[in-house]
Write an enzyme that holds these catalytic residues in place. Structure first.
Site, PDB file in Angstrom:
ATOM      1  N   CYS A 118       0.360   3.191   3.544  1.00 20.37           N
ATOM      2  CA  CYS A 118       0.838   2.733   4.850  1.00 20.37           C
ATOM      3  C   CYS A 118       1.943   1.684   4.783  1.00 20.37           C
ATOM      4  CB  CYS A 118      -0.331   2.208   5.677  1.00 20.37           C
ATOM      5  SG  CYS A 118      -1.024   0.647   5.080  1.00 20.37           S
ATOM      6  N   CYS A 166       0.856  -1.183   0.000  1.00 23.05           N
ATOM      7  CA  CYS A 166       0.000   0.000   0.000  1.00 23.05           C
ATOM      8  C   CYS A 166       0.896   1.237   0.000  1.00 23.05           C
ATOM      9  CB  CYS A 166      -0.894  -0.009   1.233  1.00 23.05           C
ATOM     10  SG  CYS A 166      -1.915   1.478   1.405  1.00 23.05           S
ATOM     11  N   CYS A 186      -5.147   0.467   6.423  1.00 21.78           N
ATOM     12  CA  CYS A 186      -5.389   1.911   6.504  1.00 21.78           C
ATOM     13  C   CYS A 186      -6.678   2.361   5.822  1.00 21.78           C
ATOM     14  CB  CYS A 186      -4.209   2.697   5.935  1.00 21.78           C
ATOM     15  SG  CYS A 186      -4.043   2.637   4.132  1.00 21.78           S
ATOM     16  N   CYS A 234      -8.370  -5.142 -10.055  1.00 16.78           N
ATOM     17  CA  CYS A 234      -7.970  -4.032 -10.914  1.00 16.78           C
ATOM     18  C   CYS A 234      -7.548  -2.892  -9.983  1.00 16.78           C
ATOM     19  CB  CYS A 234      -9.165  -3.646 -11.781  1.00 16.78           C
ATOM     20  SG  CYS A 234      -8.837  -2.374 -12.978  1.00 16.78           S
ATOM     21  N   CYS A 264      -7.237  -1.224   1.327  1.00 23.85           N
ATOM     22  CA  CYS A 264      -6.195  -1.748   2.208  1.00 23.85           C
ATOM     23  C   CYS A 264      -6.830  -2.047   3.563  1.00 23.85           C
ATOM     24  CB  CYS A 264      -5.070  -0.722   2.345  1.00 23.85           C
ATOM     25  SG  CYS A 264      -3.808  -1.170   3.556  1.00 23.85           S
TER      26      CYS A 264
END
Length: 131
Positions: free
Chosen positions: A50, A47, A98, A120, A95
């Site tokens: 984070c 991510c 976060c 995607c 995510c």
């Protein structure tokens, strides 16, 4: 693990404007413009907000959709939510650590993958790390 309750002012200080637009405001980058669309190096995708590991390069495949495509996430790294924002029902992926917007997952498109899914994902939502 990142804090899902971090105020938006902190996210604005951490992320550049385009990352903020996509990760925090559920935006989408134009197809074919992301740096990871045609990226097939061995490693992991984290991510960009984070740093949580989200996808392994072994699950990435060429879908031709204009965004990085994965057939599965690292277990527990991605949450799914119903998204009706475009007048249709889609499955948004975020995510798990976060809450950052990653993109959408689609099923039953006929890709020869073990899960019959296509995650995607916006390139800008990701950060690549080598092993």
């Amino acid at each position: 693990m990142a804090d899902k309750t971090k105020p938006e002012s902190e996210w604005r200080a951490i992320l550049n404007p385009e990352q903020f637009r996509i990760l925090r405001q559920k935006g989408t980058e134009p197809p074919g413009t992301g740096k990871y669309d045609s990226h097939y190096q061995e490693g992991a995708y984290e991510c960009a907000g984070c740093g949580t590991p989200l996808y392994k390069s072994a699950t990435k495949f060429k879908s031709g959709c204009g965004w990085p495509a994965f057939f599965d996430a690292i277990p527990g790294a991605v949450n799914r939510h119903e998204d009706r924002s475009m007048g249709i029902t889609r499955t948004e992926i975020t995510c798990a650590a976060c809450g950052g917007h990653l993109g959408h997952v689609f099923k039953g498109e006929g890709f020869p993958t073990p899960t019959d899914e296509r995650h995607c994902v916006n390139s800008i939502s990701l950060k690549f790390t080598e092993p």
